[in-house]
Design a protein around this motif. Structure first.
Motif, PDB file in Angstrom:
ATOM      1  N   GLY A 109       0.776  -1.236   0.000  1.00 41.47           N
ATOM      2  CA  GLY A 109       0.000   0.000   0.000  1.00 41.47           C
ATOM      3  C   GLY A 109       0.801   1.275   0.000  1.00 41.47           C
ATOM      4  O   GLY A 109       0.222   2.370   0.050  1.00 41.47           O
ATOM      5  N   LYS A 110       2.143   1.184  -0.070  1.00 41.37           N
ATOM      6  CA  LYS A 110       2.970   2.385  -0.004  1.00 41.37           C
ATOM      7  C   LYS A 110       3.888   2.463  -1.225  1.00 41.37           C
ATOM      8  O   LYS A 110       4.967   1.865  -1.237  1.00 41.37           O
ATOM      9  CB  LYS A 110       3.785   2.402   1.286  1.00 41.37           C
ATOM     10  N   PRO A 111       3.493   3.205  -2.245  1.00 40.50           N
ATOM     11  CA  PRO A 111       4.350   3.347  -3.420  1.00 40.50           C
ATOM     12  C   PRO A 111       5.565   4.215  -3.122  1.00 40.50           C
ATOM     13  O   PRO A 111       5.529   5.082  -2.247  1.00 40.50           O
ATOM     14  CB  PRO A 111       3.426   4.034  -4.436  1.00 40.50           C
ATOM     15  N   SER A 112       6.640   3.954  -3.842  1.00 41.35           N
ATOM     16  CA  SER A 112       7.828   4.789  -3.700  1.00 41.35           C
ATOM     17  C   SER A 112       7.578   6.148  -4.343  1.00 41.35           C
ATOM     18  O   SER A 112       6.643   6.331  -5.132  1.00 41.35           O
ATOM     19  CB  SER A 112       9.028   4.105  -4.353  1.00 41.35           C
ATOM     20  N   ASP A 113       8.439   7.081  -4.017  1.00 38.87           N
ATOM     21  CA  ASP A 113       8.286   8.448  -4.518  1.00 38.87           C
ATOM     22  C   ASP A 113       8.900   8.572  -5.908  1.00 38.87           C
ATOM     23  O   ASP A 113      10.116   8.537  -6.062  1.00 38.87           O
ATOM     24  CB  ASP A 113       8.955   9.437  -3.558  1.00 38.87           C
ATOM     25  N   THR A 114       8.048   8.711  -6.908  1.00 37.65           N
ATOM     26  CA  THR A 114       8.499   9.002  -8.271  1.00 37.65           C
ATOM     27  C   THR A 114       7.790  10.235  -8.835  1.00 37.65           C
ATOM     28  O   THR A 114       8.006  10.578  -9.997  1.00 37.65           O
ATOM     29  CB  THR A 114       8.206   7.812  -9.209  1.00 37.65           C
ATOM     30  N   GLY A 115       6.955  10.839  -8.022  1.00 41.49           N
ATOM     31  CA  GLY A 115       6.161  11.967  -8.486  1.00 41.49           C
ATOM     32  C   GLY A 115       4.926  11.569  -9.248  1.00 41.49           C
ATOM     33  O   GLY A 115       4.104  12.430  -9.602  1.00 41.49           O
ATOM     34  N   ALA A 116       4.765  10.261  -9.538  1.00 44.50           N
ATOM     35  CA  ALA A 116       3.596   9.800 -10.289  1.00 44.50           C
ATOM     36  C   ALA A 116       2.334  10.042  -9.471  1.00 44.50           C
ATOM     37  O   ALA A 116       2.313   9.862  -8.250  1.00 44.50           O
ATOM     38  CB  ALA A 116       3.727   8.329 -10.633  1.00 44.50           C
ATOM     39  N   THR A 117       1.275  10.427 -10.166  1.00 44.54           N
ATOM     40  CA  THR A 117       0.014  10.720  -9.493  1.00 44.54           C
ATOM     41  C   THR A 117      -1.075   9.706  -9.806  1.00 44.54           C
ATOM     42  O   THR A 117      -2.168   9.791  -9.261  1.00 44.54           O
ATOM     43  CB  THR A 117      -0.484  12.118  -9.889  1.00 44.54           C
ATOM     44  N   SER A 118      -0.775   8.757 -10.694  1.00 40.61           N
ATOM     45  CA  SER A 118      -1.753   7.735 -11.056  1.00 40.61           C
ATOM     46  C   SER A 118      -1.019   6.586 -11.710  1.00 40.61           C
ATOM     47  O   SER A 118       0.213   6.582 -11.797  1.00 40.61           O
ATOM     48  CB  SER A 118      -2.806   8.303 -12.014  1.00 40.61           C
ATOM     49  N   ILE A 119      -1.790   5.636 -12.223  1.00 38.05           N
ATOM     50  CA  ILE A 119      -1.189   4.504 -12.929  1.00 38.05           C
ATOM     51  C   ILE A 119      -0.730   4.899 -14.334  1.00 38.05           C
ATOM     52  O   ILE A 119      -0.100   4.110 -15.037  1.00 38.05           O
ATOM     53  CB  ILE A 119      -2.189   3.328 -12.981  1.00 38.05           C
ATOM     54  N   ASP A 120      -0.994   6.126 -14.750  1.00 34.89           N
ATOM     55  CA  ASP A 120      -0.566   6.633 -16.054  1.00 34.89           C
ATOM     56  C   ASP A 120       0.932   6.930 -15.999  1.00 34.89           C
ATOM     57  O   ASP A 120       1.375   7.839 -15.277  1.00 34.89           O
ATOM     58  CB  ASP A 120      -1.359   7.894 -16.404  1.00 34.89           C
ATOM     59  N   PHE A 121       1.714   6.180 -16.770  1.00 38.66           N
ATOM     60  CA  PHE A 121       3.171   6.311 -16.737  1.00 38.66           C
ATOM     61  C   PHE A 121       3.636   7.719 -17.096  1.00 38.66           C
ATOM     62  O   PHE A 121       4.745   8.129 -16.738  1.00 38.66           O
ATOM     63  CB  PHE A 121       3.805   5.300 -17.699  1.00 38.66           C
ATOM     64  N   ARG A 122       2.804   8.486 -17.779  1.00 42.35           N
ATOM     65  CA  ARG A 122       3.216   9.822 -18.210  1.00 42.35           C
ATOM     66  C   ARG A 122       3.256  10.822 -17.060  1.00 42.35           C
ATOM     67  O   ARG A 122       3.750  11.944 -17.236  1.00 42.35           O
ATOM     68  CB  ARG A 122       2.279  10.313 -19.318  1.00 42.35           C
TER      69      ARG A 122
END
Length: 335
Positions: A109-122
């Motif tokens: 339940g804890k994603p790493s920090d990549t700045g991603a805001t959704s499952i959209d790779f963009r």
């Protein structure tokens, strides 16, 4: 007929192969793998995520799948341990052959920090550590674990057999060593790593240390690559009619749909069928997502028919999510 095409290559399709217990269903099948006894492990999205079948489709047992958020990939090691990739749970779980949880990679339940805001790779802003929507796992000849960390990251992470992180590589983009959804991963006997870089419509080849070797094109959004015992490559290609991201377009006016391609050990194309003209028919495809080959040479293809467009009416609810392609006697034993 597309069914005739796969028959021409020596395979007979069966989209009702698995005999589900009464009352069991699956919305779509994300992953499929076989163990040393050719038992088939089906990793699906629905109320019964992990089911096991005999090669003839007879149901064997169900494992507890309550911990999974969204099944994505499944890999079975030579010693029959089972690795389950849960993309929206941000974890990889390793099970013993009898279903005992051995360890978990990642924090549930804890994603790493990549700045991603959704499952959209963009939406990825920068690469990060494990994991942000991981996709699949492959096992190197020496036992190290290679994980493609795909939708919310753009990395491959390498772990020791007991789960200690060694190193990572990759970044967003379309250049060498870059990824736009590293979705599938496989490793050959020499240790060469094959990463299905889905949205770049290619497979990238790397050394065991992550050094870029080459790219392999003539593919249509590959989701997974499987290497059989003889060194042939089986590639599940999503194509351009299912699961297209908003704002993206196909490369041609008449693009291929989902298909399966088989290449020899020198990466020469030797078979290809599907294309999505009749995606609900046996032998054709709507959304191929995973592929494996058992010791007999029989091929299993999993499809994410619901999330790739079935939920928008692009195919009927009864569209197959798992097909078996039985090899004719001349092909038996090739897996």
């Amino acid at each position: 007929m597309l069914t005739q095409s796969c028959r021409e290559f020596g395979y007979t399709p069966d989209d009702h192969w698995a005999k589900l217990p009464p009352g069991f269903t699956w919305k779509e099948v994300a992953g499929v793998a076989t163990d040393s006894r050719d038992r088939v492990f089906v990793f699906s999205r629905g109320e019964h995520p992990l089911l096991i079948f005999d090669p003839d489709g007879t149901f064997i047992e169900e494992w507890d799948g309550s911990m999974f958020v969204r099944p994505h990939g499944i890999t079975i090691s030579p010693d029959d341990c089972v690795y389950c990739t849960d993309d929206q749970g941000h974890t990889i779980r390793k099970f013993s052959p009898d279903g005992k949880l051995l360890f978990t990679l990642g924090t549930p339940g804890k994603p790493s920090d990549t700045g991603a805001t959704s499952i959209d790779f963009r939406t990825i802003k920068h690469v990060g550590p494990p994991f942000h929507y991981p996709t699949n796992l492959a096992i190197a000849p020496g036992g190290d674990l290679f994980v493609s960390d795909g939708y919310g990251n753009a990395r491959v992470h390498v772990f020791t057999p007991d789960g200690q992180l060694l190193f990572s590589w990759g970044e967003p983009g379309s250049g060498r060593g870059q990824f736009r959804i590293p979705h599938g991963i496989a490793i050959d006997r020499e240790g060469t790593v094959y990463v299905a870089d889905r949205e770049n419509s290619r497979i990238e080849l790397f050394s065991p240390k992550g050094e870029f070797i080459a790219e392999w094109i003539n593919l249509a959004r590959p989701c997974q690559v499987f290497i059989d015992r003889s060194g042939k490559f089986f590639v599940a290609e999503l194509g351009y009619r299912a699961g297209m991201w908003p704002g993206t377009t196909a490369p041609t006016s008449d693009p291929t749909g989902g298909r399966i391609s088989i290449f020899d050990a020198k990466r020469n194309l030797i078979a290809r069928w599907g294309g999505g003209e009749n995606p609900t028919e046996p032998g054709d495809f709507f959304a191929p997502h995973d592929i494996c080959v058992d010791s007999r040479g029989d091929v299993y293809v999993a499809e994410v028919t619901w999330s790739a467009g079935g939920n928008r009416g692009l195919v009927t609810p009864g569209c197959h999510a798992l097909q078996k392609f039985e090899a004719n006697p001349a092909r038996k034993g090739g897996g």
